[in-house]
Design a protein around this motif. Sequence first.
Motif, mmCIF file in Angstrom:
data_model
loop_
_atom_site.group_PDB
_atom_site.id
_atom_site.type_symbol
_atom_site.label_atom_id
_atom_site.label_comp_id
_atom_site.label_asym_id
_atom_site.label_seq_id
_atom_site.Cartn_x
_atom_site.Cartn_y
_atom_site.Cartn_z
ATOM 1 N N TYR A 196 16.302 -19.301 0.615
ATOM 2 C CA TYR A 196 17.633 -19.176 0.036
ATOM 3 C C TYR A 196 18.458 -20.428 0.285
ATOM 4 O O TYR A 196 18.394 -21.023 1.362
ATOM 5 C CB TYR A 196 18.354 -17.952 0.611
ATOM 6 C CG TYR A 196 17.930 -16.660 -0.013
ATOM 7 C CD1 TYR A 196 18.474 -16.251 -1.224
ATOM 8 C CD2 TYR A 196 16.975 -15.850 0.597
ATOM 9 C CE1 TYR A 196 18.084 -15.067 -1.810
ATOM 10 C CE2 TYR A 196 16.571 -14.659 0.014
ATOM 11 C CZ TYR A 196 17.134 -14.274 -1.191
ATOM 12 O OH TYR A 196 16.750 -13.101 -1.783
ATOM 13 N N ALA A 215 22.542 -22.164 -1.046
ATOM 14 C CA ALA A 215 23.826 -21.807 -1.644
ATOM 15 C C ALA A 215 23.750 -21.921 -3.159
ATOM 16 O O ALA A 215 23.130 -22.831 -3.699
ATOM 17 C CB ALA A 215 24.931 -22.714 -1.107
ATOM 18 N N ALA A 216 24.381 -20.978 -3.847
ATOM 19 C CA ALA A 216 24.323 -20.962 -5.305
ATOM 20 C C ALA A 216 24.939 -22.214 -5.908
ATOM 21 O O ALA A 216 24.562 -22.641 -6.980
ATOM 22 C CB ALA A 216 25.024 -19.727 -5.843
ATOM 23 N N SER A 263 29.415 -19.738 -2.479
ATOM 24 C CA SER A 263 28.867 -18.699 -3.331
ATOM 25 C C SER A 263 27.714 -18.004 -2.624
ATOM 26 O O SER A 263 27.164 -18.477 -1.638
ATOM 27 C CB SER A 263 28.388 -19.312 -4.655
ATOM 28 O OG SER A 263 29.462 -19.967 -5.301
ATOM 29 N N GLU A 264 27.326 -16.851 -3.163
ATOM 30 C CA GLU A 264 26.230 -16.081 -2.583
ATOM 31 C C GLU A 264 24.923 -16.857 -2.721
ATOM 32 O O GLU A 264 24.636 -17.404 -3.792
ATOM 33 C CB GLU A 264 26.131 -14.734 -3.290
ATOM 34 C CG GLU A 264 25.097 -13.808 -2.671
ATOM 35 C CD GLU A 264 25.058 -12.471 -3.375
ATOM 36 O OE1 GLU A 264 24.170 -11.670 -3.065
ATOM 37 O OE2 GLU A 264 25.933 -12.239 -4.234
ATOM 38 N N PRO A 265 24.104 -16.926 -1.672
ATOM 39 C CA PRO A 265 22.860 -17.712 -1.744
ATOM 40 C C PRO A 265 21.901 -17.145 -2.790
ATOM 41 O O PRO A 265 21.901 -15.958 -3.092
ATOM 42 C CB PRO A 265 22.283 -17.599 -0.330
ATOM 43 C CG PRO A 265 23.435 -17.218 0.535
ATOM 44 C CD PRO A 265 24.331 -16.386 -0.326
ATOM 45 N N VAL A 266 21.054 -18.035 -3.322
ATOM 46 C CA VAL A 266 20.041 -17.662 -4.297
ATOM 47 C C VAL A 266 18.733 -18.340 -3.912
ATOM 48 O O VAL A 266 18.706 -19.291 -3.134
ATOM 49 C CB VAL A 266 20.454 -18.075 -5.730
ATOM 50 C CG1 VAL A 266 21.662 -17.292 -6.197
ATOM 51 C CG2 VAL A 266 20.720 -19.567 -5.791
ATOM 52 N N ARG A 311 17.966 -13.200 -6.727
ATOM 53 C CA ARG A 311 18.360 -12.611 -5.459
ATOM 54 C C ARG A 311 17.630 -11.275 -5.301
ATOM 55 O O ARG A 311 17.094 -10.733 -6.255
ATOM 56 C CB ARG A 311 19.873 -12.357 -5.398
ATOM 57 C CG ARG A 311 20.755 -13.572 -5.571
ATOM 58 C CD ARG A 311 22.213 -13.220 -5.281
ATOM 59 N NE ARG A 311 23.117 -14.338 -5.536
ATOM 60 C CZ ARG A 311 23.832 -14.489 -6.631
ATOM 61 N NH1 ARG A 311 23.770 -13.565 -7.577
ATOM 62 N NH2 ARG A 311 24.633 -15.517 -6.790
ATOM 63 N N GLU A 340 14.349 -13.384 3.133
ATOM 64 C CA GLU A 340 14.049 -14.778 3.441
ATOM 65 C C GLU A 340 12.651 -14.872 4.045
ATOM 66 O O GLU A 340 12.299 -14.145 4.973
ATOM 67 C CB GLU A 340 15.085 -15.337 4.422
ATOM 68 C CG GLU A 340 14.805 -16.764 4.888
ATOM 69 C CD GLU A 340 15.237 -17.785 3.858
ATOM 70 O OE1 GLU A 340 14.771 -18.938 3.947
ATOM 71 O OE2 GLU A 340 16.046 -17.438 2.980
#
Length: 392
Positions: A43, A45-46, A284-287, A335, A339
Motif C-alpha cells: 500500500y 498513499a493514493a 488520502s486513503e492508501p491504495v 483496496r 498488506e
Amino acid sequence: MTSTPLPRRLAAALALPLLLAACSKPTEPAPVVPAVYVTPVQYTAAGAERRFSATLAARTESDLAFRTGGKLVARLVDVGQAVRAGQPLARLDAADYQLGAEAAAEQLRAAEVDAAQSASDAARFARLLADGSVGAADQERLQAKADAAAARVQQAHRQLELARNRNAYTVLTAPFDGVVSAARAEVGQVVAEGQPVFQLARDRELEVVVDVPEALAADLRERRATVRVAGGAAQALRLRELSPTAAAGTRSFRARYALVSAAPALWRMGMTAEVALAAPRAGSEPVAELPVGALLSTQGQATVWVVDDPAATPAKLTRRSVTVVAQGNDSVTLRGLEEGAWVVSAGAHRLDAGMAVRPVKRPLDGPLPRPQAQAEPQPQAAASAAALQVAR
C-alpha cells in the motif's frame, strides 16, 4: 554335513528380487501442480507520485499536399531527412499546365489587340461627333465596345496568373524548417488535389505525449509533472493540452505536455520517456497497485485470487473481493486486501477455488516467504529406517 549345490543357491538368489517386486505396490505418478505468478500487496498513499511511459513528439506536424492534381514524376526527399523552408520536396508532370499557361498568354495578347482597336474606333467617333458627322448613339456604342474590350484584357491577365500559379503548384515545397516524418506517395502515382504526400514535423519544438487513466484526469492540471529520458536529468513540464474524451479501447485520456525549458540536444522525436506526476495533496486513503491480469469480475464484483500460504507446496487459493480505484492498460489500483498478501497476478481466470498451485514470484518482486523448518522424523519412521539398515 552336506552343502547346497551352487546352481540351487544361484537360482534362489535370482528369484528373491522377483518375489520382492511382486509383493510391492506400483508407484503412482506425482500429480502435476500448476505454477502461477504471484505479486505482494503493498500500500502507498493514493496521492503519491505516479509514473507513466510517454513519447517525445513534435508539437507541430503538418500534412503536405499538392494544390493541384497530376502524376508524381519526382520525389526529392526521404523520411527522416531535414529540410529547409522553401526547399522542393516533390514534382508533378507539368506539361499540361505549361500548355495552359501558354494558351492563357495568347488569349491575353488577342484581348490586348482587340482592346486597342476598340479604343481607336471610340476615339475616332468621338472626334466625328464633335463636328456632327456621326450620331451620339453610334459613339456611345463604340465606347461601350472599347470598355468591354479593356475588361477582357484584365480578365485575360487574371487567367494567365491562374495558369502560371497552377503550373507552379506542380512543385511541392516545405512551408517551414523541419523533418520529413512520413511519405505517402511514390513516383508514378497519380495524386489528387489536396491528397497528403508528406508529413513534416518541427523537430525543434518537442513535447511529451502520455496517456493517463480516468482517475487522474480530473486533477491532472494540479499535479506537478516532470519527464526523464534515458536516465538523464528530470525536466519540468507544463500541461498544454488534455483530450476531453477517453479512448474507446483503453479508457485513458491523452495529455500533451510542453517543456518548461529547452529540450536537450540529444532528444529526438519518437524516444521513450517516463513522466512522473506528483500528488496535488496528501492524506488520502492508501491504495495498492497490481498487474491488471490479477483482476476478475464475479457476478459484477471485482475479485482476486489470494494464496493462503505462499511458503507451502502446493498452496491453496481463496477468492477475495476488492474495491477498484482506477484501472489502466497494464495495472489496476485497488483496496480491500491485507498488506503483504500474495495475489495471483497472471492467468487468474483459469483458476478455481481450493485449487492447488505452486506460487512463483515475478522477477521484480521480493522473495516469497521462507518455508518452515522441516519437521523431525517420526519415531516409527526412524525405527523402520534402522530396521532396514540392520536387515542390510
